[in-house]
Motif scaffolding. Structure first.
Motif, PDB file in Angstrom:
ATOM      1  N   GLU A   1       0.847  -1.190   0.000  1.00  0.00           N
ATOM      2  CA  GLU A   1       0.000   0.000   0.000  1.00  0.00           C
ATOM      3  C   GLU A   1       0.888   1.247   0.000  1.00  0.00           C
ATOM      4  OE1 GLU A   1      -3.972  -1.333   2.402  1.00  0.00           O
ATOM      5  OE2 GLU A   1      -2.159  -1.017   3.603  1.00  0.00           O
TER       6      GLU A   1
ATOM      7  N   GLN B   1      -2.254   5.606   3.042  1.00  0.00           N
ATOM      8  CA  GLN B   1      -2.892   5.167   4.277  1.00  0.00           C
ATOM      9  C   GLN B   1      -4.347   5.590   4.214  1.00  0.00           C
ATOM     10  OE1 GLN B   1      -1.074   6.590   7.882  1.00  0.00           O
ATOM     11  NE2 GLN B   1      -2.089   5.058   9.154  1.00  0.00           N
TER      12      GLN B   1
ATOM     13  N   THR C   1      -6.647   0.215  -0.539  1.00  0.00           N
ATOM     14  CA  THR C   1      -6.298   1.573  -0.957  1.00  0.00           C
ATOM     15  C   THR C   1      -6.717   1.780  -2.403  1.00  0.00           C
ATOM     16  OG1 THR C   1      -4.076   0.735  -1.521  1.00  0.00           O
ATOM     17  CG2 THR C   1      -4.320   1.855   0.591  1.00  0.00           C
TER      18      THR C   1
ATOM     19  N   ASN D   1       2.389  -1.681   4.335  1.00  0.00           N
ATOM     20  CA  ASN D   1       1.978  -0.297   4.131  1.00  0.00           C
ATOM     21  C   ASN D   1       3.193   0.601   4.333  1.00  0.00           C
ATOM     22  OD1 ASN D   1       0.991   2.498   5.022  1.00  0.00           O
ATOM     23  ND2 ASN D   1      -0.887   1.547   4.282  1.00  0.00           N
TER      24      ASN D   1
ATOM     25  N   SER E   1       2.404   3.786   7.031  1.00  0.00           N
ATOM     26  CA  SER E   1       2.400   3.434   8.451  1.00  0.00           C
ATOM     27  C   SER E   1       3.591   2.566   8.832  1.00  0.00           C
ATOM     28  CB  SER E   1       1.109   2.702   8.809  1.00  0.00           C
ATOM     29  OG  SER E   1       1.017   1.464   8.118  1.00  0.00           O
TER      30      SER E   1
END
Length: 479
Positions: free
Chosen positions: A133, A136, A189, A335, A338
């Protein structure tokens, strides 16, 4: 490699050859009113929906007397078959982890999925090893989203992080080997929420030789950007892109602004409620069905009209909903915003795993060195050929053992069965009964089997690990 090139070339050739017919069936599968409108005014209905085909190509829809399979259906089936051959060749042969212990783990997850999610899901799934991803949260907010993302919060900047991004790909490539080719750059996402999405795709191509497939729900919002992206992905040899079309109005906008040829290598997925497509019963949609069970009943009725479902007695006689997950990764979900990495694999969504995938573990990483440390740690912890003495041995709750005089049968969802012969596995029944009646560790089961049934430690170990390798035992539980 030649087989892979041939498979993709054949798939793309069929997509381009039948691009106009493909567009027709996209609308046909999305809109129950479309057929009625065609019957009242064929030419005007096609014109309004930006479709160009001859009536003769779909005449069977108006003439039900013939029992022969219509040519147009054969042509669409040619696309489906050529796509499946590509998936099997590329994802299931060319994109296997070079790490033998991870490959064993992945194969075990795939075996489990047959009994958990059914054979159709398992066969058609790409079983990717890595999804990344680059944002976020998600800006779209589909009410039926099976992955339940939060609203968009932030994106990963290419200008600020290109060096780190390339290093990330290189580290994952060194761990995954050829499986890095199965990477795609979205999950819960919207890819085009990231203004640099195209640049990340090109970097991935430069490092791996593969331009990732893309699924977007905003193809109607920035037509020029999406058109340019289609050109870029085609230039770099991407095998497919997908547009998630959540309403008939959005489908009409897309079909108006893109020619059939421009969308030849794009799957336009009709995701409006009345479409033939059925939602995965996880995430947002699962929460909706809890409040309104009729939603799932409606979807299940549609699902049961699919040939793979109604022509397979195992599916048709099962009460389970055969779309319990949309997860297509048995591997890593990362991700970059994050800085979280998870080890995941598909499963039927439950209260424990509401998003339709098992999370074996997750970790944060501050830098690429941290990431590498986590990969090594997980390799030692999860990617094992056998269970350890302290592992809790427990069947998944959907596994039902049955015994006959000659056979031992372990049955999962959708009537899927694994059979063992009693004469070849004389001690297996006793081991299964111990597992079912006790919450025991591997070593405790061995002791019970020895004391109560005189089963040697070697034999009990072999039997338990056979059950484990077939995906019947819940993984990584310590007693």
């Amino acid at each position: 490699m030649n087989d892979t090139i041939t498979a993709k070339d054949k798939f793309h050739k069929s997509l381009h050859k039948y691009a106009r017919l493909k567009r027709f069936f996209e609308r046909f599968s999305a809109d129950p009113e479309f057929m009625r409108n065609l019957q009242s005014d064929f030419e005007d209905t096609l014109k309004k929906n930006h479709i160009r085909i001859d009536r003769e190509e779909v005449h069977y829809l108006f003439e039900k007397s013939s029992q022969d399979i219509p040519d147009s259906v054969k042509k669409m089936w040619e696309i489906v078959q050529s796509k499946q051959k590509w998936v099997e060749q590329f994802y299931l042969k060319d994109c296997l982890p070079s790490n033998s212990s991870m490959l064993t783990w992945r194969n075990r997850q795939i075996k489990r999925q047959k009994y958990d999610l059914g054979p159709f899901f398992t066969k058609t799934n790409i079983h990717s090893s890595l999804a990344v991803e680059l944002s976020q949260g998600c800006s779209v907010g589909c009410w039926f989203c099976a992955l339940s993302p939060d609203s968009l919060k932030n994106t990963y900047s290419h200008q600020s992080h290109q060096e780190e991004w390339i290093r990330f790909i290189q580290i994952m490539k060194s761990f995954l080997g050829d499986a890095i080719k199965s990477t795609f750059l979205y999950w819960a996402t919207e890819p085009f929420d990231n203004p640099d999405y195209e640049k990340f795709c090109i970097d991935l191509y430069n490092e791996t030789g593969v331009f990732p497939p893309t699924t977007t729900a905003v193809a109607h919002k920035d037509i020029d950007r999406i058109k340019e992206f289609i050109k870029i992905s085609s230039k770099h040899g991407s095998w497919l892109n997908r547009f998630s079309l959540t309403s008939l109005g959005i489908m009409r906008t897309v079909h108006k602004n893109f020619t059939e040829e421009e969308l030849a290598e794009v799957e336009c997925l009709p995701l409006n409620k009345n479409a033939n497509y059925t939602y995965g019963n996880s995430g947002n949609f699962r929460e909706r069905t809890k409040a309104d069970p009729s939603l799932l009943i409606e979807q299940d009725e549609k699902l049961r009209t699919a040939p793979w479902h109604n022509q397979d007695i195992d599916y048709s006689t099962s009460e389970d909903y055969a779309n319990g997950s949309i997860c297509c990764v048995s591997g890593f979900l990362v991700n970059m915003v994050s800085r979280k990495i998870q080890l995941i694999s598909p499963t039927t969504a439950t209260d424990k795993w509401p998003l339709g995938y098992i999370i074996f573990d997750e970790a944060k990483f501050e830098n690429i060195k941290d990431l590498k440390t986590t990969l090594i740690k997980w390799e030692n912890r999860f990617f094992n050929n056998e269970m350890t003495p302290d592992d809790l041995v427990q069947f998944y709750p959907w596994i039902k053992p049955h015994f006959t005089e000659e056979e031992i049968i372990l049955q999962g969802r959708f009537n899927q069965k694994k059979q063992f012969f009693v004469n070849e596995n004389p001690c297996m029944i006793s081991i299964i009964k111990i597992i079912n009646s006790n919450k025991c560790s591997f070593k405790d089961i061995q002791i019970k089997a020895l004391e109560e049934f005189s089963i040697s430690l070697i034999d009990s170990k072999k039997i338990i690990n056979t059950l484990f390798s077939n995906g019947f035992i819940i993984e990584n539980q310590k007693h």
